[in-house]
Design a protein around this motif. Structure first.
Motif, PDB file in Angstrom:
ATOM      1  N   PHE A  12     -96.234  -1.541  28.899  1.00 49.43           N
ATOM      2  CA  PHE A  12     -96.091  -0.136  28.531  1.00 49.43           C
ATOM      3  C   PHE A  12     -96.623   0.711  29.687  1.00 49.43           C
ATOM      4  N   PRO A  13     -95.728   1.199  30.555  1.00 50.43           N
ATOM      5  CA  PRO A  13     -96.177   1.887  31.776  1.00 50.43           C
ATOM      6  C   PRO A  13     -96.793   3.244  31.493  1.00 50.43           C
ATOM      7  N   LYS A  14     -97.787   3.572  32.301  1.00 51.27           N
ATOM      8  CA  LYS A  14     -98.386   4.895  32.265  1.00 51.27           C
ATOM      9  C   LYS A  14     -97.673   5.794  33.279  1.00 51.27           C
ATOM     10  N   ARG A  15     -97.830   7.091  33.095  1.00 46.02           N
ATOM     11  CA  ARG A  15     -97.144   8.037  33.976  1.00 46.02           C
ATOM     12  C   ARG A  15     -97.560   7.864  35.433  1.00 46.02           C
ATOM     13  N   SER A  16     -98.757   7.348  35.660  1.00 44.68           N
ATOM     14  CA  SER A  16     -99.239   7.175  37.032  1.00 44.68           C
ATOM     15  C   SER A  16     -98.446   6.145  37.814  1.00 44.68           C
ATOM     16  N   ARG A  24     -99.127  11.343  19.318  1.00 42.13           N
ATOM     17  CA  ARG A  24     -98.843  12.552  20.088  1.00 42.13           C
ATOM     18  C   ARG A  24    -100.109  13.209  20.639  1.00 42.13           C
ATOM     19  N   GLU A  25    -101.168  13.254  19.832  1.00 42.22           N
ATOM     20  CA  GLU A  25    -102.377  13.976  20.228  1.00 42.22           C
ATOM     21  C   GLU A  25    -103.456  13.055  20.800  1.00 42.22           C
ATOM     22  N   SER A  26    -103.196  11.745  20.871  1.00 44.54           N
ATOM     23  CA  SER A  26    -104.235  10.830  21.352  1.00 44.54           C
ATOM     24  C   SER A  26    -103.830  10.196  22.678  1.00 44.54           C
ATOM     25  N   ILE A  27    -103.113   9.087  22.642  1.00 46.75           N
ATOM     26  CA  ILE A  27    -102.840   8.364  23.881  1.00 46.75           C
ATOM     27  C   ILE A  27    -101.467   8.662  24.484  1.00 46.75           C
ATOM     28  N   TYR A  28    -100.558   9.281  23.722  1.00 52.95           N
ATOM     29  CA  TYR A  28     -99.208   9.485  24.254  1.00 52.95           C
ATOM     30  C   TYR A  28     -99.172  10.224  25.588  1.00 52.95           C
ATOM     31  N   PRO A  29    -100.019  11.245  25.846  1.00 47.74           N
ATOM     32  CA  PRO A  29     -99.929  11.940  27.134  1.00 47.74           C
ATOM     33  C   PRO A  29    -100.075  11.030  28.350  1.00 47.74           C
ATOM     34  N   LEU A  30    -100.631   9.843  28.177  1.00 47.17           N
ATOM     35  CA  LEU A  30    -100.770   8.905  29.293  1.00 47.17           C
ATOM     36  C   LEU A  30     -99.483   8.138  29.572  1.00 47.17           C
ATOM     37  N   PHE A  31     -98.565   8.086  28.610  1.00 45.22           N
ATOM     38  CA  PHE A  31     -97.422   7.193  28.679  1.00 45.22           C
ATOM     39  C   PHE A  31     -96.114   7.971  28.714  1.00 45.22           C
ATOM     40  N   PHE A  32     -95.028   7.233  28.918  1.00 44.48           N
ATOM     41  CA  PHE A  32     -93.678   7.786  28.850  1.00 44.48           C
ATOM     42  C   PHE A  32     -93.150   7.645  27.428  1.00 44.48           C
ATOM     43  N   ASN A  33     -92.133   8.430  27.133  1.00 44.53           N
ATOM     44  CA  ASN A  33     -91.505   8.336  25.823  1.00 44.53           C
ATOM     45  C   ASN A  33     -90.541   7.162  25.794  1.00 44.53           C
ATOM     46  N   ASN A  34     -90.882   6.145  25.005  1.00 44.03           N
ATOM     47  CA  ASN A  34     -89.993   5.016  24.738  1.00 44.03           C
ATOM     48  C   ASN A  34     -89.543   4.313  26.024  1.00 44.03           C
ATOM     49  N   VAL A  35     -90.489   3.997  26.902  1.00 47.33           N
ATOM     50  CA  VAL A  35     -90.196   3.211  28.099  1.00 47.33           C
ATOM     51  C   VAL A  35     -91.109   1.995  28.101  1.00 47.33           C
ATOM     52  N   LEU A  41    -100.670  -3.833  38.618  1.00 52.17           N
ATOM     53  CA  LEU A  41    -100.008  -3.406  37.387  1.00 52.17           C
ATOM     54  C   LEU A  41    -100.981  -2.867  36.360  1.00 52.17           C
ATOM     55  N   ARG A  42    -102.132  -3.518  36.162  1.00 53.55           N
ATOM     56  CA  ARG A  42    -103.026  -3.115  35.076  1.00 53.55           C
ATOM     57  C   ARG A  42    -103.592  -1.708  35.279  1.00 53.55           C
ATOM     58  N   LYS A  43    -103.572  -1.191  36.505  1.00 46.60           N
ATOM     59  CA  LYS A  43    -104.047   0.167  36.744  1.00 46.60           C
ATOM     60  C   LYS A  43    -103.038   1.218  36.288  1.00 46.60           C
ATOM     61  N   HIS A  44    -101.794   0.805  36.104  1.00 46.41           N
ATOM     62  CA  HIS A  44    -100.740   1.771  35.820  1.00 46.41           C
ATOM     63  C   HIS A  44     -99.926   1.421  34.577  1.00 46.41           C
ATOM     64  N   ALA A  45    -100.407   0.468  33.778  1.00 49.87           N
ATOM     65  CA  ALA A  45     -99.690   0.094  32.555  1.00 49.87           C
ATOM     66  C   ALA A  45    -100.631  -0.665  31.640  1.00 49.87           C
ATOM     67  N   THR A  61     -83.716   5.095  31.644  1.00 54.89           N
ATOM     68  CA  THR A  61     -83.429   4.101  30.609  1.00 54.89           C
ATOM     69  C   THR A  61     -84.718   3.374  30.226  1.00 54.89           C
ATOM     70  N   THR A  62     -84.579   2.391  29.370  1.00 54.10           N
ATOM     71  CA  THR A  62     -85.670   1.489  29.042  1.00 54.10           C
ATOM     72  C   THR A  62     -85.091   0.098  28.840  1.00 54.10           C
ATOM     73  N   HIS A  63     -85.963  -0.895  28.741  1.00 57.16           N
ATOM     74  CA  HIS A  63     -85.525  -2.283  28.562  1.00 57.16           C
ATOM     75  C   HIS A  63     -84.949  -2.446  27.158  1.00 57.16           C
ATOM     76  N   MET A  64     -83.704  -2.888  27.074  1.00 56.83           N
ATOM     77  CA  MET A  64     -83.036  -3.033  25.782  1.00 56.83           C
ATOM     78  C   MET A  64     -82.226  -4.326  25.753  1.00 56.83           C
ATOM     79  N   VAL A  65     -81.952  -4.792  24.546  1.00 51.48           N
ATOM     80  CA  VAL A  65     -81.031  -5.907  24.351  1.00 51.48           C
ATOM     81  C   VAL A  65     -79.661  -5.340  24.008  1.00 51.48           C
ATOM     82  N   GLU A  66     -78.676  -6.218  23.866  1.00 51.07           N
ATOM     83  CA  GLU A  66     -77.299  -5.758  23.729  1.00 51.07           C
ATOM     84  C   GLU A  66     -77.017  -5.071  22.405  1.00 51.07           C
TER      85      GLU A  66
END
Length: 379
Positions: A247-251, A222-233, A265-269, A21-26
């Motif tokens: 915005f968390p990184k995959r690490s 998609r071709e720049s920074i996205y590989p470091l991150f999750f999709n919509n988390v 936290l700053r090392k992984h997001a 999941t991800t953080h969402m409002v109602e």
């Protein structure tokens, strides 16, 4: 940021990853399109800006007596400088003779004085008028009674803040909801490196909103920074009037099951603070990017970025390292701004009366709710 807060935020992220999941409002929500387009709305927002503390620089830009910098994006020309005694001062960058821009360049150091390029009226760093050529032509003796017009300025968290008109909050009250978290990153111990400035054809609100959600990462980057991150988390929390986004990184998944005392936290997001109305502070593993979006017109925005690094590079290797980091950031910013200009064009088309926000785009809702409340006198 206190370690306990970092641990709390990391646990929230890891729980979302476990649950898929991800953080969402109602509920989802809508925002009207008209405020992105109307000239009268632009003027109302500019008036609001004048009563709020505005970020115009970093303390390292005025590190030594005689250092100065100018800033024009507020709509009011400003001259900030460090006096011989070390005092931080700010003035309208306007000669008191006939209104000429006193200092045209963006930054420098002057040990002596500021000399108007038109008629040579000369001021010191305290704003005092020290010399008027042929002053016999002015029986009022302006050198005895006229000086540069002062603007309130404050240095907080290593950042320089001005307030153009009275009637708004003081700087300390304004920053209180985020001050403790930001103080932990030691921004005052950093130095500003390679400031950049771009002008884009989009409303200033769009220039803020494009950074307040992770929904777009997979597609716009998609071709720049996205590989470091999750999709919509991500996590997006109001610290009114400001916002904190994580915005968390995959690490970050590597922290699961490890001792919490080693979590950072700053090392992984990417940790993003949106300081109302127009500041974005992006905390990365070893540096911080500080950006501002200033409205220049209903569909024109000046976007400034300062990269804050621990110390100026002493070797070519260090310079290449920081240059690469800046290129990655500005490349992603350009991708975002391209989407923003596309949005502005689409909004002008009349296709939509509202923009639609998903439950995970709550950051945009928090930002716009705060803006509407202040424009309506409810905050």
């Amino acid at each position: 940021m206190e370690h306990g807060k970092q641990v709390e935020l990391i646990h929230r992220v890891l729980e979302h990853l476990r649950a898929g999941t991800t953080h969402m409002v109602e509920d989802e929500s809508r925002l009207p399109v008209a405020p992105y387009l109307q000239p009268e709305r632009f003027e109302a927002e500019r008036r609001l800006f004048r009563k709020l503390p505005l970020l115009v620089g970093h303390v390292s830009q005025l590190a030594e007596p005689g250092d100065y910098c100018t800033h024009n994006a507020t709509g009011t020309p400003l001259l900030l400088c460090r006096t011989a005694s070390g005092e931080l001062t700010c003035f309208l960058n306007v000669c008191r003779h006939r209104g000429t821009r006193l200092v045209p360049e963006e930054q420098g150091r002057r040990k002596q004085a500021f000399v108007c390029p038109y008629h040579g009226w000369t001021y010191d760093s305290t704003g005092r008028l020290r010399a008027v050529p042929d002053e016999a032509g002015f029986p009022s003796r302006p050198s005895e009674s006229v000086g540069l017009v002062r603007v309130p300025v404050a240095e907080r968290l290593g950042l320089l803040w001005v307030t153009l008109e009275p009637g708004g909050p003081d700087v300390d009250t304004f920053l209180a909801p985020v001050a403790a978290e930001l103080a932990g990153f030691g921004l005052d111990k950093h130095v500003a490196y390679q400031p950049s400035r771009i002008e884009k054809k989009l409303n200033w609100k769009i220039a803020i909103e494009i950074f307040l959600e992770a929904y777009h990462l997979k597609y716009a980057h998609r071709e720049s920074i996205y590989p470091l991150f999750f999709n919509n988390v991500g996590l997006v929390d109001p610290l009114r009037p400001h916002i904190r986004a994580i915005f968390p990184k995959r690490s970050i998944e590597s922290l699961a099951g490890t001792p919490e005392q080693g979590w950072e936290l700053r090392k992984h997001a990417n940790i993003l603070f949106q300081l109302f109305p127009n500041v974005l502070i992006l905390v990365q593993p070893d540096h911080v990017s500080v950006s501002t979006a200033f409205p220049m017109g209903p569909d024109v925005t000046e976007y400034r970025t300062l990269t804050l690094i621990p110390e100026l590079p002493a070797t070519e290797k260090a310079a290449r390292y920081w240059q690469k980091n800046i290129e990655i950031l500005l490349g992603a910013v350009q991708e975002d701004m391209a989407m923003g200009e596309s949005i502005q064009s689409g909004l002008r088309s009349g296709a939509n009366e509202f923009v639609r926000l998903g439950r995970f785009e709550q950051g945009l809702r928090y930002f716009r709710d705060e803006l509407e409340a202040r424009l309506g006198g409810r905050s």
